[in-house]
Design a protein around this motif. Structure first.
Motif, PDB file in Angstrom:
ATOM      1  N   ARG A  76     -15.367  -4.834  25.970  1.00  0.00           N
ATOM      2  CA  ARG A  76     -16.665  -4.518  25.368  1.00  0.00           C
ATOM      3  C   ARG A  76     -17.732  -4.238  26.425  1.00  0.00           C
ATOM      4  N   ALA A  77     -17.694  -4.964  27.519  1.00  0.00           N
ATOM      5  CA  ALA A  77     -18.672  -4.731  28.583  1.00  0.00           C
ATOM      6  C   ALA A  77     -18.502  -3.330  29.164  1.00  0.00           C
ATOM      7  N   ARG A  78     -17.264  -2.895  29.330  1.00  0.00           N
ATOM      8  CA  ARG A  78     -17.000  -1.552  29.865  1.00  0.00           C
ATOM      9  C   ARG A  78     -17.469  -0.482  28.873  1.00  0.00           C
ATOM     10  N   ILE A  79     -17.213  -0.682  27.605  1.00  0.00           N
ATOM     11  CA  ILE A  79     -17.654   0.277  26.589  1.00  0.00           C
ATOM     12  C   ILE A  79     -19.177   0.366  26.608  1.00  0.00           C
ATOM     13  N   ARG A  80     -19.848  -0.780  26.652  1.00  0.00           N
ATOM     14  CA  ARG A  80     -21.322  -0.774  26.687  1.00  0.00           C
ATOM     15  C   ARG A  80     -21.856  -0.074  27.930  1.00  0.00           C
ATOM     16  N   LYS A  81     -21.186  -0.274  29.049  1.00  0.00           N
ATOM     17  CA  LYS A  81     -21.641   0.328  30.307  1.00  0.00           C
ATOM     18  C   LYS A  81     -21.538   1.846  30.264  1.00  0.00           C
ATOM     19  N   VAL A  82     -20.455   2.354  29.714  1.00  0.00           N
ATOM     20  CA  VAL A  82     -20.209   3.796  29.695  1.00  0.00           C
ATOM     21  C   VAL A  82     -20.952   4.487  28.567  1.00  0.00           C
ATOM     22  N   SER A  83     -20.962   3.861  27.395  1.00  0.00           N
ATOM     23  CA  SER A  83     -21.626   4.488  26.247  1.00  0.00           C
ATOM     24  C   SER A  83     -22.308   3.426  25.392  1.00  0.00           C
ATOM     25  N   PRO A  84     -23.444   2.930  25.866  1.00  0.00           N
ATOM     26  CA  PRO A  84     -24.111   1.835  25.153  1.00  0.00           C
ATOM     27  C   PRO A  84     -24.524   2.171  23.721  1.00  0.00           C
ATOM     28  N   GLU A  85     -24.707   3.431  23.434  1.00  0.00           N
ATOM     29  CA  GLU A  85     -25.129   3.825  22.079  1.00  0.00           C
ATOM     30  C   GLU A  85     -24.035   3.619  21.049  1.00  0.00           C
ATOM     31  N   THR A  86     -22.783   3.456  21.484  1.00  0.00           N
ATOM     32  CA  THR A  86     -21.690   3.290  20.532  1.00  0.00           C
ATOM     33  C   THR A  86     -21.420   1.832  20.192  1.00  0.00           C
ATOM     34  N   VAL A  87     -22.096   0.919  20.862  1.00  0.00           N
ATOM     35  CA  VAL A  87     -21.864  -0.500  20.599  1.00  0.00           C
ATOM     36  C   VAL A  87     -23.047  -1.029  19.796  1.00  0.00           C
ATOM     37  N   GLU A  88     -22.719  -1.599  18.660  1.00  0.00           N
ATOM     38  CA  GLU A  88     -23.751  -2.119  17.753  1.00  0.00           C
ATOM     39  C   GLU A  88     -23.365  -3.534  17.361  1.00  0.00           C
ATOM     40  N   SER A  89     -24.187  -4.479  17.712  1.00  0.00           N
ATOM     41  CA  SER A  89     -23.946  -5.898  17.386  1.00  0.00           C
ATOM     42  C   SER A  89     -22.582  -6.383  17.879  1.00  0.00           C
TER      43      SER A  89
END
Length: 93
Positions: A76-89
């Motif tokens: 999840r940290a990697r996903i947020r780092k690369v594309s923070p707009e796709t992570v919600e809550s």
């Protein structure tokens, strides 16, 4: 539940698998002192598409303080780092 006599065998198999993955990614397992550091390095070399699928399959059930939870938080940290707009809550879209 693991049979205590099999734990060392399981640990050896896990370390062998981790070493194999690291080698394929151009990493050296012995260079990492914590699981967090290792997972961060591995996931920095893993496509976001794969990480999103993994995150989706794992849901929120695997975020405890165990090895699998450490790995999932790194995903999840990697996903947020690369594309923070796709992570919600805490969940990927």
């Amino acid at each position: 539940m693991h049979n205590p006599s099999n734990v060392s065998v399981d640990a050896i198999k896990l370390l062998g698998l981790m070493d194999e993955v690291c080698e394929k990614l151009g990493l050296r397992l012995r260079d990492y002192t914590t699981p967090e550091d290792l997972f961060e390095a591995v996931f920095s070399r893993t496509s976001i598409k794969i990480l999103r699928k993994l995150d989706e399959k794992m849901g929120d059930e695997y975020l405890q303080d165990d090895l699998l939870g450490i790995m999932h938080r790194a995903v999840r940290a990697r996903i947020r780092k690369v594309s923070p707009e796709t992570v919600e809550s805490g969940r990927s879209a």
